[in-house]
Design an enzyme around this catalytic site. Sequence first.
Site, PDB file in Angstrom:
ATOM      1  N   ARG A 129      53.075  37.086  64.298  1.00  0.00           N
ATOM      2  CA  ARG A 129      53.974  37.891  65.124  1.00  0.00           C
ATOM      3  C   ARG A 129      53.896  37.475  66.591  1.00  0.00           C
ATOM      4  O   ARG A 129      52.825  37.175  67.118  1.00  0.00           O
ATOM      5  CB  ARG A 129      53.629  39.373  65.004  1.00  0.00           C
ATOM      6  CG  ARG A 129      53.882  39.965  63.634  1.00  0.00           C
ATOM      7  CD  ARG A 129      53.660  41.459  63.640  1.00  0.00           C
ATOM      8  NE  ARG A 129      54.634  42.147  64.481  1.00  0.00           N
ATOM      9  CZ  ARG A 129      54.594  43.451  64.756  1.00  0.00           C
ATOM     10  NH1 ARG A 129      53.589  44.187  64.298  1.00  0.00           N
ATOM     11  NH2 ARG A 129      55.517  44.003  65.512  1.00  0.00           N
ATOM     12  N   TYR A 131      55.763  38.604  70.533  1.00  0.00           N
ATOM     13  CA  TYR A 131      56.688  39.443  71.284  1.00  0.00           C
ATOM     14  C   TYR A 131      57.958  38.643  71.559  1.00  0.00           C
ATOM     15  O   TYR A 131      57.918  37.413  71.650  1.00  0.00           O
ATOM     16  CB  TYR A 131      56.062  39.876  72.611  1.00  0.00           C
ATOM     17  CG  TYR A 131      54.920  40.843  72.479  1.00  0.00           C
ATOM     18  CD1 TYR A 131      55.080  42.072  71.837  1.00  0.00           C
ATOM     19  CD2 TYR A 131      53.667  40.543  73.020  1.00  0.00           C
ATOM     20  CE1 TYR A 131      54.020  42.964  71.730  1.00  0.00           C
ATOM     21  CE2 TYR A 131      52.607  41.439  72.920  1.00  0.00           C
ATOM     22  CZ  TYR A 131      52.796  42.641  72.270  1.00  0.00           C
ATOM     23  OH  TYR A 131      51.752  43.518  72.160  1.00  0.00           O
ATOM     24  N   ASP A 162      47.421  56.663  66.486  1.00  0.00           N
ATOM     25  CA  ASP A 162      47.903  55.485  65.755  1.00  0.00           C
ATOM     26  C   ASP A 162      46.807  54.729  65.010  1.00  0.00           C
ATOM     27  O   ASP A 162      47.041  53.618  64.523  1.00  0.00           O
ATOM     28  CB  ASP A 162      48.661  54.541  66.692  1.00  0.00           C
ATOM     29  CG  ASP A 162      47.747  53.808  67.674  1.00  0.00           C
ATOM     30  OD1 ASP A 162      46.564  54.204  67.793  1.00  0.00           O
ATOM     31  OD2 ASP A 162      48.217  52.858  68.322  1.00  0.00           O
ATOM     32  N   ASP A 199      50.430  56.315  71.037  1.00  0.00           N
ATOM     33  CA  ASP A 199      49.818  55.028  71.329  1.00  0.00           C
ATOM     34  C   ASP A 199      49.594  54.937  72.848  1.00  0.00           C
ATOM     35  O   ASP A 199      50.415  54.400  73.584  1.00  0.00           O
ATOM     36  CB  ASP A 199      50.733  53.904  70.836  1.00  0.00           C
ATOM     37  CG  ASP A 199      50.097  52.527  70.935  1.00  0.00           C
ATOM     38  OD1 ASP A 199      48.937  52.442  71.364  1.00  0.00           O
ATOM     39  OD2 ASP A 199      50.777  51.542  70.596  1.00  0.00           O
TER      40      ASP A 199
END
Length: 289
Positions: A129, A131, A162, A199
């Site tokens: 992953r 951004y 979270d 979060d």
Amino acid sequence: MATTRVMAAATSTSCTLILKRPPSFHSVKRSLSFTPTLSRKLFTCRAIHRPEDVVSKEHGQPETLDYRVFFEDNSGKKVSPWHDIPLQLGDGVFNFVVEIPKESSAKMEVATDELYTPIKQDTKKGKLRYYPYNINWNYGLLPQTWEDPSHANSDVEGAFGDNDPVDVVEIGEKQRKIGEILKVKPLGALAMIDEGELDWKIIAISLDDPKASLVNDVEDVEKHFPGTLTAIRDWFRDYKIPDGKPANKFGLGNKAANKDYALKVITETNESWAKLVKRNIGAGELSLV
């Protein structure tokens, strides 16, 4: 295999917890010792691993599924950046573990479900992953904190934690390295709500930054780093939109809370972590080693 030496806490480091009732001191697990202070209803948790320096070691090649950054003490024993690095240094100073250097886009994170919780690159459906654009600040975690997914926060729309350590956004000018441990002071807190989960984003600055002495609370950030609080909020609000997901929301009036509130968040999540490692709360798939 690359090796980076990073400074951690001195042996006297401890993290202070505020309790609503006296704890049991007879069943403390793993690397905790508790010292009650009855007049203030506080006790102190200390990690066994309090080395004056820690070595972070890369295993595998960056930007591969096998890449990990492990941490070792002076004896070569693996330690957890989440559990074994002390939270608090005293005088409002905390340890901060860098996961993502500023001006980079690989989504690195502590692997909370792996032994010794090394740093790895996050994955989705077997793919690494990233951004959609670079993050503009150093990003990482406060050790010995945990956002309890069974706890509903009445201040923030009743959102549940979270299940991760508390995140830190470090606003200093220097780009740091993955696995670097910085001494930081908190300045404020943003209550991000990500798909219904709370979060927290603690806004902080490294003590070695040239502007560190100028900023001590959230209003100082606006004065000496104008536009930064808005930019942080907007970045975290919007970063999932390119992937077709809705924007994240923020509680507490959509603004950064002050330093005192940030310290309250740190204290409460530190207490939750202590309950987790004492097995007072089920760990699920989380590694407590």
